[in-house]
Design an enzyme around this catalytic site. Structure first.
Site, PDB file in Angstrom:
ATOM      1  CG  LEU A 169     -12.738  33.832  21.762  1.00 62.02           C
ATOM      2  CD1 LEU A 169     -11.952  35.045  22.199  1.00 62.02           C
ATOM      3  CD2 LEU A 169     -14.231  34.117  21.830  1.00 62.02           C
TER       4      LEU A 169
ATOM      5  CD  GLU B 176      -8.742  39.400  24.805  1.00 64.33           C
ATOM      6  OE1 GLU B 176      -8.159  40.493  24.815  1.00 64.33           O
ATOM      7  OE2 GLU B 176      -8.885  38.698  25.828  1.00 64.33           O
TER       8      GLU B 176
ATOM      9  N   GLY C 249       1.977  37.783  25.718  1.00 65.13           N
ATOM     10  CA  GLY C 249       1.318  38.269  26.928  1.00 65.13           C
ATOM     11  C   GLY C 249      -0.154  37.945  26.809  1.00 65.13           C
TER      12      GLY C 249
ATOM     13  CB  CYS D 189      -5.183  32.999  26.857  1.00 62.90           C
ATOM     14  SG  CYS D 189      -6.943  33.354  26.940  1.00 62.90           S
TER      15      CYS D 189
ATOM     16  CE  LYS E 189      -6.605  32.560  32.114  1.00 62.90           C
ATOM     17  NZ  LYS E 189      -7.004  31.203  31.744  1.00 62.90           N
TER      18      LYS E 189
HETATM   19  N1  LIG Z   1      -9.888  36.238  26.518  1.00 60.86           N
HETATM   20  C1  LIG Z   1      -9.576  35.294  25.655  1.00 60.86           C
HETATM   21  O1  LIG Z   1      -9.017  35.552  24.586  1.00 60.86           O
HETATM   22  C2  LIG Z   1      -9.915  33.848  25.953  1.00 60.86           C
HETATM   23  C3  LIG Z   1      -9.846  32.909  24.907  1.00 60.86           C
HETATM   24  C4  LIG Z   1     -10.166  31.583  25.192  1.00 60.86           C
HETATM   25  C5  LIG Z   1     -10.523  31.206  26.487  1.00 60.86           C
HETATM   26  N2  LIG Z   1     -10.548  32.153  27.494  1.00 60.86           N
HETATM   27  C6  LIG Z   1     -10.950  31.718  28.831  1.00 60.86           C
HETATM   28  O2  LIG Z   1     -12.306  32.114  29.018  1.00 60.86           O
HETATM   29  C7  LIG Z   1     -12.523  32.503  30.390  1.00 60.86           C
HETATM   30  C8  LIG Z   1     -13.047  33.922  30.435  1.00 60.86           C
HETATM   31  O3  LIG Z   1     -12.051  34.785  29.955  1.00 60.86           O
HETATM   32  P1  LIG Z   1     -12.345  36.307  29.604  1.00 60.86           P
HETATM   33  O4  LIG Z   1     -11.131  36.857  28.983  1.00 60.86           O
HETATM   34  O5  LIG Z   1     -13.647  36.407  28.905  1.00 60.86           O
HETATM   35  O6  LIG Z   1     -12.517  36.895  31.090  1.00 60.86           O
HETATM   36  P2  LIG Z   1     -13.069  38.338  31.493  1.00 60.86           P
HETATM   37  O7  LIG Z   1     -12.344  38.705  32.746  1.00 60.86           O
HETATM   38  O8  LIG Z   1     -13.041  39.254  30.334  1.00 60.86           O
HETATM   39  O9  LIG Z   1     -14.597  38.064  31.827  1.00 60.86           O
HETATM   40  C9  LIG Z   1     -15.033  37.328  32.925  1.00 60.86           C
HETATM   41  C10 LIG Z   1     -16.389  37.871  33.350  1.00 60.86           C
HETATM   42  O10 LIG Z   1     -16.929  37.003  34.347  1.00 60.86           O
HETATM   43  C11 LIG Z   1     -17.551  37.799  35.332  1.00 60.86           C
HETATM   44  N3  LIG Z   1     -17.664  37.022  36.568  1.00 60.86           N
HETATM   45  C12 LIG Z   1     -16.721  36.720  37.486  1.00 60.86           C
HETATM   46  N4  LIG Z   1     -17.231  35.967  38.454  1.00 60.86           N
HETATM   47  C13 LIG Z   1     -18.532  35.763  38.154  1.00 60.86           C
HETATM   48  C14 LIG Z   1     -19.590  35.050  38.773  1.00 60.86           C
HETATM   49  N5  LIG Z   1     -19.395  34.366  39.904  1.00 60.86           N
HETATM   50  N6  LIG Z   1     -20.798  35.063  38.173  1.00 60.86           N
HETATM   51  C15 LIG Z   1     -21.012  35.741  37.037  1.00 60.86           C
HETATM   52  N7  LIG Z   1     -20.042  36.445  36.389  1.00 60.86           N
HETATM   53  C16 LIG Z   1     -18.819  36.441  36.964  1.00 60.86           C
HETATM   54  C17 LIG Z   1     -16.658  39.011  35.450  1.00 60.86           C
HETATM   55  O11 LIG Z   1     -17.356  40.098  36.062  1.00 60.86           O
HETATM   56  C18 LIG Z   1     -16.313  39.265  33.985  1.00 60.86           C
HETATM   57  O12 LIG Z   1     -17.254  40.121  33.354  1.00 60.86           O
HETATM   58  C19 LIG Z   1     -11.182  32.300  31.087  1.00 60.86           C
HETATM   59  O13 LIG Z   1     -11.156  31.043  31.681  1.00 60.86           O
HETATM   60  C20 LIG Z   1     -10.177  32.363  29.946  1.00 60.86           C
HETATM   61  O14 LIG Z   1      -9.009  31.652  30.231  1.00 60.86           O
HETATM   62  C21 LIG Z   1     -10.268  33.458  27.241  1.00 60.86           C
END
Ligand SMILES: NC(=O)c1ccc[n+]([C@@H]2O[C@H](COP(=O)([O-])OP(=O)(O)OC[C@H]3O[C@@H](n4cnc5c(N)ncnc54)[C@H](O)[C@@H]3O)[C@@H](O)[C@H]2O)c1
Length: 441
Positions: free
Chosen positions: A153, A155, A257, A260, A263
């Site tokens: 997805l 954002e 930036g 995703c 990193k």
């Molecule tokens: N943001 C994006 O657009 C996107 C798109 C595709 C994939 N991803 C991937 O998805 C994953 C999540 O990304 P995000 O942007 O949603 O991260 P985020 O930082 O917005 O959310 C992560 C959540 O996990 C929680 N968390 C951390 N440790 C935890 C634990 N041990 N138990 C329970 N909750 C815990 C945090 O408090 C936070 O609310 C990453 O690996 C990212 O690379 C992100």
């Protein structure tokens, strides 16, 4: 409780986890969301959505009856067998993905026992699923099944992307586990790629790395365009009409930036390096992206000379429009560089309150763009929020000390701005109107 009636668990309720949980609820599932951030869970219980994502608040509200929120693993695991994992995997100082949160989640689940199906949504390096399963086996844990289900997805368009994705990728060690995850997406019309766990993990990294490569490629084309008097916007249009190339991600600017691309590209490069392969192309993609931000400083110096004492206004600070996410935003580097040059930096972003912000030390944030540009020697469009396209440019010119506009996202109309008396510079947009350069006027 039979399997059909059991709620699905989502662990980690950030941008991906919350959207996943809410969209699964929208598809008709009951969903229990767990996060370690108590304030976040408290807010969600009150019906307050802690992140900005268009449409999310309404969808949470519409599906409130099927959603619950907790910080208790016992509460989660008493109800759920299928658990989506969507915790963050930020970079370590070495550039590898930090898997400590993923590991913590697996430990919490494993040590409570029971049969569980872990569905990994977090972006994890190729091999992670196999490592986790080998470690669990080594620890004598045999009730856990693992499926890789990477998330793609964007954002700002996350709900649409979850409910109408280009594809659903499911990597599993057994057909049965893959079938079970595929069934959860009933109601979503998209091609499903069924494969092994490492291949699914690689699809995610390769996709992000390819998109980042496209951005750095067009940015380099833009830089050459500046040297030779071509216009990258038309170059990109002409390229993008070729179906083999495609029009997406050919928009030149000051670089990528966000949480995703930087990193994931770094992590794939690192993963290759750890396996003994030097991924030269990605090394260049990363370097081009770094340099692209710094070119803005060169352009400002070209127009203003020494930046010491200059007042520079940044319009847009989030890493892209329609999100409140500031992770790895170009604005952070730009503001710090400008401060390093001795400039006074002001800024406006629709998502940020006036005053100061910890990521932008020494930068004055204003509630309105016109306040941010007052007495500025130049303004830089850093994030292409649509409201910046509708600015009252006569009022902007009136407010500024010098009418210099650096359009870091190529979203403004160069001719209109030049006609309005601005010195305009975009990215790869030639200094003179095309008609003048081509000799037709
Ligand atoms: N943001 C994006 O657009 C996107 C798109 C595709 C994939 N991803 C991937 O998805 C994953 C999540 O990304 P995000 O942007 O949603 O991260 P985020 O930082 O917005 O959310 C992560 C959540 O996990 C929680 N968390 C951390 N440790 C935890 C634990 N041990 N138990 C329970 N909750 C815990 C945090 O408090 C936070 O609310 C990453 O690996 C990212 O690379 C992100």
């Amino acid at each position: 409780m039979n399997e059909e009636q059991r709620p699905i668990g989502v662990v980690g309720v950030g941008y991906v986890g919350l959207v996943t949980g809410v969209c699964l609820a929208h598809l008709g599932h009951r969903v229990v969301c767990l996060d370690v951030d108590e304030a976040r869970i408290e807010a969600l219980r009150r019906g307050t959505v802690p992140i900005y994502e268009p449409g999310l608040e309404k969808l949470v509200d519409d599906n409130a009856a099927r959603l619950s929120f907790t910080t208790s693993h016992d509460e989660l695991l008493a109800q759920c067998r299928v658990l989506f994992v969507a915790v963050d995997t930020p970079p370590t100082p070495s550039g590898d993905a930090d898997l400590s949160r993923v590991r913590r989640v697996v430990d919490e689940i494993a040590h409570r026992g029971g049969r569980r199906l872990l569905v990994m949504k977090s972006t994890v390096p190729v091999g992670t699923g196999a490592h986790i399963m080998a470690d669990l086996e080594g620890d004598g844990v045999d009730g856990i099944t693992y499926v890789s289900n990477p998330e793609f997805l964007r954002e700002g368009a996350a709900i649409e992307d979850f409910l109408s994705p280009d594809r659903i990728v499911i990597g599993s060690f057994s057909d049965e586990a893959g079938d079970e995850v595929e069934a959860l997406y009933r109601g979503v019309d998209a091609p499903v790629v069924r494969t092994s766990v490492p291949t699914a993990e690689m699809i995610k990294y390769a996709s992000n790395a390819f998109l980042a490569t496209k951005i750095s490629f067009v940015n380099e084309i833009a830089n050459v365009c500046e040297e030779v008097g071509a216009d990258v916007r038309t170059v990109a249009e002409g390229m993008g009409l070729d179906h083999r190339i495609g029009a997406h991600f050919l928009h030149a600017g000051i670089g990528f930036g966000g949480s995703c691309f930087p990193k994931d590209v770094q992590a794939l490069k690192q993963l290759a390096g750890n396996s003994g392969y030097h991924f030269q192309l990605l090394t260049a993609v990363i370097e081009v992206n770094h340099l692209q931000k710094r070119r803005v400083i060169g352009k400002l110096k070209h127009h203003l000379g020494n930046l010491r004492g200059a007042r520079i206004a940044l319009l847009g600070l989030t890493f892209k429009p329609h999100t409140d996410d500031l992770r790895e935003a170009a604005s952070i580097v730009l503001a710090a560089r400008l401060r390093g040059e001795g400039a006074t930096v002001t800024a406006h972003d629709p998502m940020l309150s006036p005053g100061s912000h910890e990521l932008f030390p020494g930068v004055d944030l204003f509630a309105e763009p016109l306040e941010a540009v007052r007495d500025a020697d130049a303004l830089v469009v850093v994030t292409e929020w649509p409201e910046f396209l509708r600015l009252d440019w006569a009022a902007v010119k009136e407010a500024m000390r010098r009418p210099v506009v650096i359009d870091g996202r190529n979203v403004l109309d160069p001719d209109a701005l030049r006609e309005a008396g601005f010195t305009y510079e975009g990215v790869g947009v030639a200094g003179l109107p095309e008609a003048v350069r081509s000799g037709s006027s």
